[in-house]
Scaffold this motif. Structure first.
Motif, PDB file in Angstrom:
ATOM      1  N   MET A   1      74.748  54.207  77.671  1.00 10.52           N
ATOM      2  CA  MET A   1      73.843  55.234  77.378  1.00 10.52           C
ATOM      3  C   MET A   1      74.103  55.848  75.923  1.00 10.52           C
ATOM      4  N   ARG A   2      72.925  56.305  75.604  1.00  9.26           N
ATOM      5  CA  ARG A   2      72.987  57.054  74.214  1.00  9.26           C
ATOM      6  C   ARG A   2      72.959  58.483  74.588  1.00  9.26           C
ATOM      7  N   ILE A   3      73.718  59.255  74.086  1.00  8.45           N
ATOM      8  CA  ILE A   3      73.902  60.619  74.073  1.00  8.45           C
ATOM      9  C   ILE A   3      73.896  61.360  73.029  1.00  8.45           C
ATOM     10  N   ALA A   4      73.295  62.575  73.401  1.00 11.52           N
ATOM     11  CA  ALA A   4      72.976  63.562  72.061  1.00 11.52           C
ATOM     12  C   ALA A   4      74.237  64.547  72.239  1.00 11.52           C
ATOM     13  N   LEU A   5      74.733  65.004  70.946  1.00  6.38           N
ATOM     14  CA  LEU A   5      75.919  65.857  70.878  1.00  6.38           C
ATOM     15  C   LEU A   5      75.516  67.254  70.639  1.00  6.38           C
ATOM     16  N   MET A   6      75.657  68.387  71.451  1.00  7.13           N
ATOM     17  CA  MET A   6      75.429  69.421  71.189  1.00  7.13           C
ATOM     18  C   MET A   6      77.018  70.386  71.031  1.00  7.13           C
ATOM     19  N   ALA A   7      77.333  70.043  69.815  1.00  9.00           N
ATOM     20  CA  ALA A   7      78.685  70.605  69.270  1.00  9.00           C
ATOM     21  C   ALA A   7      79.143  71.875  69.494  1.00  9.00           C
ATOM     22  N   THR A   8      78.050  72.993  69.492  1.00 15.39           N
ATOM     23  CA  THR A   8      78.170  74.373  69.625  1.00 15.39           C
ATOM     24  C   THR A   8      78.659  74.821  68.041  1.00 15.39           C
ATOM     25  N   CYS A   9      78.321  75.937  68.130  1.00 14.66           N
ATOM     26  CA  CYS A   9      78.806  76.715  66.728  1.00 14.66           C
ATOM     27  C   CYS A   9      80.120  76.837  66.575  1.00 14.66           C
ATOM     28  N   LEU A  10      80.691  77.308  67.891  1.00 10.33           N
ATOM     29  CA  LEU A  10      82.190  77.568  67.535  1.00 10.33           C
ATOM     30  C   LEU A  10      83.056  76.371  67.204  1.00 10.33           C
ATOM     31  N   ALA A  11      82.655  75.448  67.918  1.00 11.39           N
ATOM     32  CA  ALA A  11      83.572  74.205  67.379  1.00 11.39           C
ATOM     33  C   ALA A  11      83.037  73.644  66.182  1.00 11.39           C
ATOM     34  N   ASP A  12      81.672  73.886  65.680  1.00  9.28           N
ATOM     35  CA  ASP A  12      81.528  73.521  64.465  1.00  9.28           C
ATOM     36  C   ASP A  12      82.294  74.172  63.315  1.00  9.28           C
ATOM     37  N   ALA A  13      82.244  75.509  63.619  1.00 12.25           N
ATOM     38  CA  ALA A  13      83.010  76.580  62.470  1.00 12.25           C
ATOM     39  C   ALA A  13      84.528  76.571  62.642  1.00 12.25           C
ATOM     40  N   MET A  14      85.053  76.470  63.845  1.00 13.06           N
ATOM     41  CA  MET A  14      86.562  76.863  64.022  1.00 13.06           C
ATOM     42  C   MET A  14      87.184  75.665  64.456  1.00 13.06           C
ATOM     43  N   PHE A  15      86.740  74.909  65.576  1.00 17.14           N
ATOM     44  CA  PHE A  15      87.432  74.209  66.456  1.00 17.14           C
ATOM     45  C   PHE A  15      86.684  72.516  66.376  1.00 17.14           C
ATOM     46  N   PRO A  16      86.599  71.955  65.010  1.00 14.43           N
ATOM     47  CA  PRO A  16      86.086  70.666  65.010  1.00 14.43           C
ATOM     48  C   PRO A  16      86.468  69.520  65.842  1.00 14.43           C
ATOM     49  N   SER A  17      87.650  69.845  66.041  1.00 14.86           N
ATOM     50  CA  SER A  17      88.475  68.462  66.663  1.00 14.86           C
ATOM     51  C   SER A  17      87.997  68.341  68.141  1.00 14.86           C
ATOM     52  N   VAL A  18      87.331  69.433  68.630  1.00 13.46           N
ATOM     53  CA  VAL A  18      86.946  69.685  69.981  1.00 13.46           C
ATOM     54  C   VAL A  18      85.691  68.581  70.019  1.00 13.46           C
ATOM     55  N   ALA A  19      84.689  68.837  69.031  1.00 12.75           N
ATOM     56  CA  ALA A  19      83.490  68.073  69.044  1.00 12.75           C
ATOM     57  C   ALA A  19      84.000  66.520  68.762  1.00 12.75           C
ATOM     58  N   ARG A  20      84.812  66.381  67.961  1.00 15.92           N
ATOM     59  CA  ARG A  20      85.268  64.894  67.603  1.00 15.92           C
ATOM     60  C   ARG A  20      85.849  64.295  68.888  1.00 15.92           C
ATOM     61  N   ALA A  21      86.685  64.866  69.411  1.00 18.43           N
ATOM     62  CA  ALA A  21      87.527  64.488  70.595  1.00 18.43           C
ATOM     63  C   ALA A  21      86.343  64.229  71.706  1.00 18.43           C
ATOM     64  N   THR A  22      85.222  64.806  71.776  1.00 17.12           N
ATOM     65  CA  THR A  22      84.237  64.644  72.841  1.00 17.12           C
ATOM     66  C   THR A  22      83.684  63.137  72.499  1.00 17.12           C
ATOM     67  N   VAL A  23      83.529  62.939  70.927  1.00 14.92           N
ATOM     68  CA  VAL A  23      82.563  61.764  70.772  1.00 14.92           C
ATOM     69  C   VAL A  23      83.723  60.401  71.117  1.00 14.92           C
ATOM     70  N   THR A  24      85.040  60.694  70.667  1.00 13.97           N
ATOM     71  CA  THR A  24      85.846  59.596  70.909  1.00 13.97           C
ATOM     72  C   THR A  24      85.933  59.166  72.312  1.00 13.97           C
ATOM     73  N   VAL A  25      85.947  60.228  73.216  1.00 18.79           N
ATOM     74  CA  VAL A  25      86.126  59.827  74.549  1.00 18.79           C
ATOM     75  C   VAL A  25      84.865  58.970  75.022  1.00 18.79           C
ATOM     76  N   LEU A  26      83.644  59.507  74.795  1.00 22.77           N
ATOM     77  CA  LEU A  26      82.427  58.814  75.176  1.00 22.77           C
ATOM     78  C   LEU A  26      82.328  57.444  74.445  1.00 22.77           C
ATOM     79  N   GLU A  27      82.729  57.389  73.037  1.00 23.87           N
ATOM     80  CA  GLU A  27      82.646  56.198  72.433  1.00 23.87           C
ATOM     81  C   GLU A  27      83.600  54.986  73.096  1.00 23.87           C
ATOM     82  N   ARG A  28      84.956  55.520  73.550  1.00 22.12           N
ATOM     83  CA  ARG A  28      85.581  54.629  73.987  1.00 22.12           C
ATOM     84  C   ARG A  28      85.282  54.128  75.493  1.00 22.12           C
ATOM     85  N   LEU A  29      84.325  54.897  76.020  1.00 21.41           N
ATOM     86  CA  LEU A  29      83.772  54.384  77.197  1.00 21.41           C
ATOM     87  C   LEU A  29      82.470  53.512  77.133  1.00 21.41           C
TER      88      LEU A  29
END
Length: 264
Positions: A1-29
Motif C-alpha cells: 500500500m501507499r499511505i499518506a502520513l498525517m503527522a499531527t502538529c503536536l508530533a511535528d512540533a514536540m514529538f517528531p520521534s512518534v511520526a518517524r516511528a510510524t513511518v518505520t513500522v509501516l516501511e518495515r511491513l
C-alpha cells in the motif's frame, strides 16, 4: 500500500520521534509512506474549545491536502486517536454548520480513508505482529478519543501482546480519563490534577517501567506528572530516590523498536 502520513502538529512540533516511528513500522511491513508537505493543524483544538468558525479554514485546508494525497495513496494514517477522531467526527460537522455542504461531503470522503495507527495495522493491513522487540514491563492507557470516539477497542493491546520481550500488565481504572483534555487541563487545573494523580497512582500500582498510549497529548500530560513526582521524591528523600520511576512511550515507538535497537 501507499499511505499518506498525517503527522499531527503536536508530533511535528514536540514529538517528531512518534511520526518517524510510524513511518518505520509501516516501511518495515513493506508499505510506502509519503508525507504531504502542505499539511497543518487539523483544527481539533479550535473546535474543542468552541471556535468552530476559526477552525473552518483549517478543515478546508486539511481536506484539500489529503484529498489530493488520496489520489495516489490508499489511506491516511495518524499516530493520534484524537486527531483522527476530529477528522472523523468534527470536520464534516464544522463544514455543514458553516453552510459549506460540498466541503462537508469531501471531508466525509477523506475521513472514510483516514485511520489511527492501530486501526490501520489491525483492520486494514491485517497485522498484529510487526516484528517489534521491547524488553520492558508496559501498561496501556486507552485515551478517551481512541476509546470513545474511534472505538479502537483492544487493537492496541493485540499489537502489544505480539511484541517480543514485552511484559504487558493491566492498568487499574484504565478507562478513566488522565485529566488532559487540551485546554481543560488549564481551565480546570484542580480537577485535571486530581484526575492525573489517580492515573499516576494506578500506573505505579502495576509496577510498569513504561506507560503507553496512542496519543502524544495524553502521554505528555502523564509524563509531566510522573517527572514532577520523581523530582519531588528526590528532593525529599535524596539522590537516587526517583530511580526506576515509570515513564511514558508512544505505541508507535514501541512497535518501531527491534532487537537491533530500541526506538525509545
Amino acid at each position: 500500500m501507499r499511505i499518506a502520513l498525517m503527522a499531527t502538529c503536536l508530533a511535528d512540533a514536540m514529538f517528531p520521534s512518534v511520526a518517524r516511528a510510524t513511518v518505520t513500522v509501516l516501511e518495515r511491513l513493506g508499505h510506502e509512506v509519503v508525507f504531504p508537505p502542505g499539511q497543518t493543524c487539523c483544527g481539533q483544538m479550535h473546535v474543542n474549545t468552541g471556535y468552530a468558525r476559526e477552525a473552518l479554514p483549517l478543515v478546508a485546508h486539511h481536506v484539500d491536502v489529503f484529498e489530493e494525497a488520496l489520489t495516489s495513496c490508499d489511506a491516511v494514517v495518524a499516530p493520534s486517536g484524537s486527531c483522527v477522531g476530529s477528522v472523523r467526527h468534527q470536520h464534516a460537522t464544522v463544514a455543514d454548520g458553516a453552510g459549506r455542504h460540498a466541503l462537508a461531503g469531501r471531508a466525509t470522503a477523506v475521513a472514510a480513508r483516514t485511520y489511527e495507527l492501530s486501526e490501520l495495522l489491525v483492520d486494514v493491513l491485517g497485522v498484529t505482529d510487526v516484528g517489534a522487540y521491547y524488553p520492558h514491563r508496559v501498561t496501556y492507557h486507552p485515551t478517551c478519543h481512541s476509546l470513545r470516539l474511534l472505538r479502537v477497542g483492544d487493537k492496541p493491546l493485540q499489537l502489544l501482546r505480539a511484541v517480543a520481550g514485552l511484559d504487558l500488565v493491566e492498568l487499574p481504572g484504565a478507562e478513566e480519563c488522565c485529566g488532559f483534555g487540551g485546554t481543560f487541563a488549564m481551565k480546570n487545573s484542580g480537577t485535571s490534577s486530581a484526575m492525573l494523580e489517580d492515573k499516576m497512582r494506578h500506573i505505579r500500582e502495576t509496577g510498569a517501567e513504561r506507560c503507553t498510549a496512542g496519543d502524544a497529548s495524553c502521554l505528555m500530560h502523564i509524563d509531566g506528572g510522573l517527572r514532577r513526582a520523581a523530582r519531588e521524591t528526590v528532593r525529599v528523600a535524596g539522590d537516587g530516590a526517583g530511580h526506576g520511576a515509570p515513564r511514558t512511550v508512544h505505541l508507535a515507538e514501541i512497535l518501531a523498536s527491534t532487537r537491533a535497537g530500541v526506538f525509545a
